[in-house]
Design an enzyme around this catalytic site. Structure first.
Site, mmCIF file in Angstrom:
data_model
loop_
_atom_site.group_PDB
_atom_site.id
_atom_site.type_symbol
_atom_site.label_atom_id
_atom_site.label_comp_id
_atom_site.label_asym_id
_atom_site.label_seq_id
_atom_site.Cartn_x
_atom_site.Cartn_y
_atom_site.Cartn_z
ATOM 1 N N GLY B 71 0.806 -1.224 0.000
ATOM 2 C CA GLY B 71 0.000 0.000 0.000
ATOM 3 C C GLY B 71 0.833 1.264 0.000
ATOM 4 O O GLY B 71 0.553 2.206 -0.745
ATOM 5 N N THR B 72 1.846 1.301 0.828
ATOM 6 C CA THR B 72 2.668 2.512 0.926
ATOM 7 C C THR B 72 3.320 2.825 -0.418
ATOM 8 O O THR B 72 3.307 3.963 -0.885
ATOM 9 C CB THR B 72 3.730 2.342 2.031
ATOM 10 O OG1 THR B 72 3.050 2.252 3.286
ATOM 11 C CG2 THR B 72 4.689 3.509 2.075
ATOM 12 N N ASN B 150 -8.786 3.562 7.903
ATOM 13 C CA ASN B 150 -8.182 2.526 8.751
ATOM 14 C C ASN B 150 -8.490 2.679 10.228
ATOM 15 O O ASN B 150 -8.426 1.720 10.977
ATOM 16 C CB ASN B 150 -6.668 2.497 8.531
ATOM 17 C CG ASN B 150 -6.036 3.869 8.610
ATOM 18 O OD1 ASN B 150 -6.554 4.837 8.065
ATOM 19 N ND2 ASN B 150 -4.938 3.959 9.311
ATOM 20 N N ALA B 199 -2.201 -6.865 -0.046
ATOM 21 C CA ALA B 199 -2.552 -8.265 0.222
ATOM 22 C C ALA B 199 -2.702 -8.588 1.696
ATOM 23 O O ALA B 199 -3.549 -9.391 2.075
ATOM 24 C CB ALA B 199 -1.492 -9.186 -0.400
ATOM 25 N N HIS B 200 -1.874 -7.955 2.538
ATOM 26 C CA HIS B 200 -1.814 -8.468 3.918
ATOM 27 C C HIS B 200 -3.003 -8.056 4.790
ATOM 28 O O HIS B 200 -3.129 -8.529 5.920
ATOM 29 C CB HIS B 200 -0.477 -8.109 4.584
ATOM 30 C CG HIS B 200 -0.354 -6.711 5.059
ATOM 31 N ND1 HIS B 200 -0.529 -6.363 6.378
ATOM 32 C CD2 HIS B 200 -0.071 -5.559 4.417
ATOM 33 C CE1 HIS B 200 -0.352 -5.062 6.508
ATOM 34 N NE2 HIS B 200 -0.070 -4.554 5.339
ATOM 35 N N CYS B 321 0.508 2.557 13.632
ATOM 36 C CA CYS B 321 1.681 3.334 13.203
ATOM 37 C C CYS B 321 1.904 4.528 14.115
ATOM 38 O O CYS B 321 3.024 4.905 14.381
ATOM 39 C CB CYS B 321 1.498 3.841 11.783
ATOM 40 S SG CYS B 321 1.123 2.532 10.639
#
Lengths: 132, 388
Positions: B71-72, B150, B199-200, B321
């Site tokens: 994503g990043t 998120n 994916a994760h 984060c």
């Protein structure tokens, strides 16, 4: 960021939680905006040593809103201070608190600062009262 | 003690079926997709089949999918790749509730002669479409809006945003890391030009993601090399990760969404019964099916998380984060929470592997933890007075 086992132990089972009715001194530090608030309450006792009267921390309790480190350091400062003379208690600094807890993560060092400050303020509060 | 994992917005447990194919391509089918021999061709075939699975899942064409490291990277590639291809356009529109990788990429541009508009959100986290419309300028490079947030789970109306972008001839990017396979994502219907996927968060491996780039859009590569991925993202393809990603997409089912929604609502209803608790973000269909975020008066979120952890329940305060910093969550501040309320927030996020028993256990444990922490809190009396 990882807490030591000792921090976790003090966080999960803090000692000396509560308030003291008619305390001799109260130290309030922190603010809700930054997330940590600590109140430390003390009761001062007097005893004679070598003919001289000395004052010591007879009882100490705390109330804290904050993270794991804030709760653990509050609990630790009460244990470190209990029974100490006021002069010795005033000397407890943030490194003493941090070391006694098996060190804090650097980002949480300010919590030990808060705890040491709260104790100092409680003693100062007492001293102010008796001067009056 | 068996752990109850309620931090699926941070990452998820890899599905067994995924680990199986990952292992196969890791250990046996290890070829380089650029090689002409049989091992290489085996890898190339798997790569293209995986690309097809991802493309189909968002109604895109195969050649519109570029694999990345996650994503990043996809978010950075969207913003920077587009900026480097369109040097005349020096204005970016985004929101106040983006993930740090979008916010920090935008901030990086701000120091380099760009102007960034950070759209406000209302108390549930929705952007104001009129503010979006009036923010668009002739030199606007793109509009980047996170699909499912998120932290508070708010799902933006991509279709309406896409329509506005199309009418005003401005490109539209969305970060769909949290929403992918949890709510509708249709690049045609929603008029999307760029979409970040990973994916994760869907029981796939870490270190793999994708970027949808609509045909005709020019993106300057950030990584130069052997010209893989249409020369947009060089570097030997992470085949085992990519097939794992595709497998994760293949095995995700609609019924999982229903299951998570049911558990989410049970948890929300139960936690609302705690005095002095407040749900952050919207309720109902505009909330991610796996997101729960609460503030509890008079306690600090990390402390709640610590006590939950001791009971074997994994949770998070705001965004994992931001636990590196002591600042309250920028998302919770953006929806109007006071810093002290933001500090008292807890995020629980579900996956299809969670069970009703786990939710029951959480609902049994959490109210006691709040009570215990409030007893330690100097505001105990105030809290009791205010919430009675």
């Amino acid at each position: 960021m990882m807490y030591s086992k000792k921090v976790m132990r003090y966080f999960l089972n803090p000692k000396n939680v509560g308030e003291i009715k008619n305390p001799d001194g109260v130290g309030k530090v922190g603010n809700p905006v930054c997330g940590d608030v600590m109140y430390v309450y003390i009761k001062v006792g007097k005893k004679k040593q070598k003919g001289k009267e000395i004052k010591f921390i007879k009882d100490i309790k705390f109330k804290t809103m904050g993270c794991a480190a804030a709760i653990a350091t509050s609990s630790m400062i009460t244990e470190l201070a209990k029974g100490k003379t006021l002069e010795d208690a005033k000397k407890i600094n943030r490194n003493d608190v941090s070391k006694s807890l098996g060190n804090l993560p650097p980002i949480k060092m300010h919590c030990s600062n808060l705890a040491a400050d709260a104790l100092k303020k409680a003693i100062e509060d007492y001293e102010k009262k008796i001067r009056r | 003690m068996k752990k109850i994992y309620l931090d699926n917005a941070a990452t998820t447990q890899v599905d067994e079926r995924v680990s199986k194919v990952v292992k196969l391509y890791f250990d046996e089918k290890y070829g380089n997709a650029s090689s002409l021999h049989i091992k290489g061709q085996e890898a190339k075939l798997a790569l293209e089949e995986s690309r097809h699975v991802i493309a189909k899942s968002i109604y895109a064409k195969d050649d519109e999918i570029i694999f990345t490291s996650g994503g990043t990277e996809s978010n950075n590639l969207s913003i920077k790749g587009l900026a480097f291809s369109n040097p005349d356009k020096k204005h970016i529109i985004t929101t106040k509730i983006e993930h740090d990788c979008v916010l920090n990429a935008c901030k990086w541009f701000e120091g380099r002669g760009y102007e960034v508009t950070y759209l406000n959100v209302d108390k549930e986290g929705f952007i104001d479409l009129d503010e979006l419309k009036s923010s668009i300028r002739k030199d606007t490079l793109l509009v980047s809006v996170i699909h499912g947030n998120n932290e508070i789970g708010v799902i933006q109306d991509l279709e309406k945003i896409g329509k506005i972008c199309k009418e005003n001839h401005v490109l539209f990017h969305t970060d769909a890391c949290q929403s992918y396979k949890k709510t509708e994502l249709d690049v045609q219907k929603q008029n999307l030009d760029l979409v970040t996927l990973n994916a994760h968060k869907i029981h796939g491996p870490k270190g793999v993601g994708a970027l949808y780039i609509k045909r005709g859009i020019k993106i300057t590569p950030l990584v130069h090399g052997g010209g893989q991925e249409k020369n947009i993202r060089s570097g030997t393809e992470n085949i085992s990760g990519i097939v794992g990603f595709a497998e994760a997409v293949r095995v995700a089912k609609k019924i999982d969404i229903e299951k998570m929604t049911k558990l989410r609502d049970k948890l929300i209803n139960g936690l609302e019964k705690i005095k002095g608790s407040q749900l952050n973000g919207p309720s109902g269909n505009n909330r991610l099916c796996n997101n729960i975020n609460f503030s509890f008066e008079g306690v600090e979120g990390e402390a709640v998380g610590g006590y939950l952890d001791a009971e074997g329940i994994c949770s998070s305060t705001g965004s994992a984060c931001s636990s590196k910093s002591l600042e309250p969550s920028h998302v919770l501040i953006a929806i109007g929470l006071k810093p002290e309320q933001a500090h008292g927030s807890l995020r629980l996020s579900l996956s299809r592997f969670n069970t009703e028993e786990e939710i029951d256990k959480t609902l049994e444990v959490l109210p006691k933890i709040i009570e215990k922490l409030r007893k330690i809190s100097p505001f105990e009396k105030i809290i009791n007075r205010v919430i009675k």
